[in-house]
Design a protein around this motif. Sequence first.
Motif, PDB file in Angstrom:
ATOM      1  N   ASN A 110      11.114  53.724  41.509  1.00 57.17           N
ATOM      2  CA  ASN A 110       9.904  54.256  40.895  1.00 57.17           C
ATOM      3  C   ASN A 110       8.862  53.142  40.735  1.00 57.17           C
ATOM      4  O   ASN A 110       9.061  52.017  41.186  1.00 57.17           O
ATOM      5  CB  ASN A 110      10.227  54.925  39.552  1.00 57.17           C
ATOM      6  N   ARG A 111       7.760  53.475  40.096  1.00 59.25           N
ATOM      7  CA  ARG A 111       6.645  52.527  39.981  1.00 59.25           C
ATOM      8  C   ARG A 111       7.074  51.243  39.269  1.00 59.25           C
ATOM      9  O   ARG A 111       6.677  50.146  39.644  1.00 59.25           O
ATOM     10  CB  ARG A 111       5.492  53.191  39.234  1.00 59.25           C
ATOM     11  N   ARG A 112       7.909  51.354  38.219  1.00 63.96           N
ATOM     12  CA  ARG A 112       8.319  50.161  37.477  1.00 63.96           C
ATOM     13  C   ARG A 112       9.146  49.216  38.351  1.00 63.96           C
ATOM     14  O   ARG A 112       8.882  48.019  38.411  1.00 63.96           O
ATOM     15  CB  ARG A 112       9.130  50.568  36.247  1.00 63.96           C
ATOM     16  N   LEU A 113      10.174  49.750  39.063  1.00 61.25           N
ATOM     17  CA  LEU A 113      11.007  48.901  39.907  1.00 61.25           C
ATOM     18  C   LEU A 113      10.185  48.324  41.054  1.00 61.25           C
ATOM     19  O   LEU A 113      10.397  47.183  41.485  1.00 61.25           O
ATOM     20  CB  LEU A 113      12.196  49.702  40.442  1.00 61.25           C
ATOM     21  N   PHE A 114       9.231  49.115  41.578  1.00 56.69           N
ATOM     22  CA  PHE A 114       8.378  48.627  42.657  1.00 56.69           C
ATOM     23  C   PHE A 114       7.564  47.410  42.191  1.00 56.69           C
ATOM     24  O   PHE A 114       7.432  46.424  42.919  1.00 56.69           O
ATOM     25  CB  PHE A 114       7.438  49.742  43.117  1.00 56.69           C
TER      26      PHE A 114
END
Length: 627
Positions: free
Chosen positions: A464-468
């Motif tokens: 998701n955006r956080r891991l990206f």
Amino acid sequence: MDRLSKLPHTKSGRFAAWLMAGNVAVAVVLVWATWHYLSDTRQAERHLAEQIADNLAVSVSAEVAAELRLIDNALQSIQQRLPAVLDVGDAEFRTRLGLALRDQSLLLPFVYAIRFADLRGQVNDGRGQVDINVADRAYFQQALTSNGVVVSEPMVSRVSGEWVIILARQVKGADGKPLGVVYAAVLSKHFNTLFSRFALGLGGAVALRTDQLTLVARFASGEPASDAELGTQRVSPALHQALANNPAKGLLTTRTALDGIERVNAYRRIPEMPLVLLAGLSTEHFVSNWSRDATRVWGIAALIQLMLMGGSIYAFVQHGRERRLSAVATELAKEQSMVIDNKWIGVARLKDRKITWANAAIGNMLGVPASEMVGRESRVFYGDADGYAKVGQEGYGQLADAGSYHAQVQLKAGDGGILWVDMTGVALSNGESAWVLVDITNLKHRESQAQHQAMHDSLTGLANRRLFSEQMKLVRAQSERSRAGWALCFLDLDGFKPVNDTFGHEAGDEVLKTVADRLRSVTRTSDFAARMGGDEFALLLTGVSDAEEVKSTVQRCLDAISRPIELASGVTVTVGSSAGIAISHDGQADPHELLVAADEAMYEVKRSAKGHLAVVTFGDDAVKPGI
């Protein structure tokens, strides 16, 4: 415990005092160890709830931001298509206005209405003037004097009678003076539909509020939809304080003013918009597993203490005559041995890090008979040498200084398997120490699963955006050291909304999962794919040597996405994709700059030539756009 059988005959008062002191000491150790274990696990569960709530706030705010950005792009597109005139009565102006309003309305089916209002506030819906005037609306007056987008407070529409918010921009004439305002209305219930697609759990809720904390939309799991609180500003004092401390993002646990439910809340400001997105998870629902564990652990501790007290009472009653003390003490030792040799909590005694005694529970836990553990170095039961060394340095240091030590460590079972234990040590006399161990492997597995959920998209399984964002920082750091190039690509699906609107959200979810699978199949193992929200995906490409190589990789992705998709219903649909690419040739570019450049390049493609890609390159202190 065999020392009890060797006690000399003593008076009843001294014997009773000895029994009471022993019971108190065991109770203190049990309560202390149980409290520490439950406190740590409760903190872990609360931390997981905060992570998931924050991830939910990030995901939902990204969806809302993407839609509002599309609306603002549409308003700017209408501005650009209008001719430079001095009077809105100009025939060419009216013709182009009508075409622009109709075109953008078709492109944004989730928007309730897109209209134009002249300086008098008279409204034109693209087919001509309608009997509506907005001159008294605050957003209209504000937009006439502003060069940016204006977002209104929630209000009741004079046309539909439903709650809406307005996004508006000024339209200027040939002399630079305002000719009027172009605006878009979005229904509050549209946001409710968007929020309902996220997994909130029982009692979870998502709300959208303005900077003034006026409620725009709210969806609560398990509650019927209601407009009663829309337009109000009823929030908890804790939220006021959190926003005062950090207006951009934050975490807080408080009772929601609207329904009285305590939730773990996370909030995020919508970028470039005067809006705040709040996501909350019910604490009662989220800590239910911990509550059951706490009840079971306290029950075990109480049972152990009751058994010990029962044995002590029995010993005292049977003590009637001092000549029977030896026999009674032997019986008491057996009772205490039965208590210590329980099935759930491991207990061991060590000296010089060698095991001098262990109960059956610790033997069952490690898969080695307790009798075979006596005399062995504790080193053989640690998962690795580092863990053994850490307990040796930290643990025995604290035993010497404070008399106790607590940690969660990995141990190795007799069959080679690894398990997590909550370990509490207490210093005894003569250099000995007692250790209490509780198996927390299942709790650690739940933590790992929750961590994965917090970092991955639940629908597609992609990051998701956080891991990206975390991966982007890692790639940048590696590229800085190796001076190797890397690239960031944003992909936005073309034609996805018609599929979603025509065949339903389940069909849309099938399309998103298929796109994710195709991205995995055509990218290298060293590349990194993520779903950023909605129908927007992103790629990180490492070891980049030139732009053509990157364009070739992204083109394979576009080609794969455009292949027909057969849905479970038997219907075949087709979607395309537009891509924006930002390349750092020397690995030195700032990740945020690449992120913004790729996003802008992708939206430029969406506006001009869907299904294509645009490239922006960074290096040698210059930015060079290219198609």
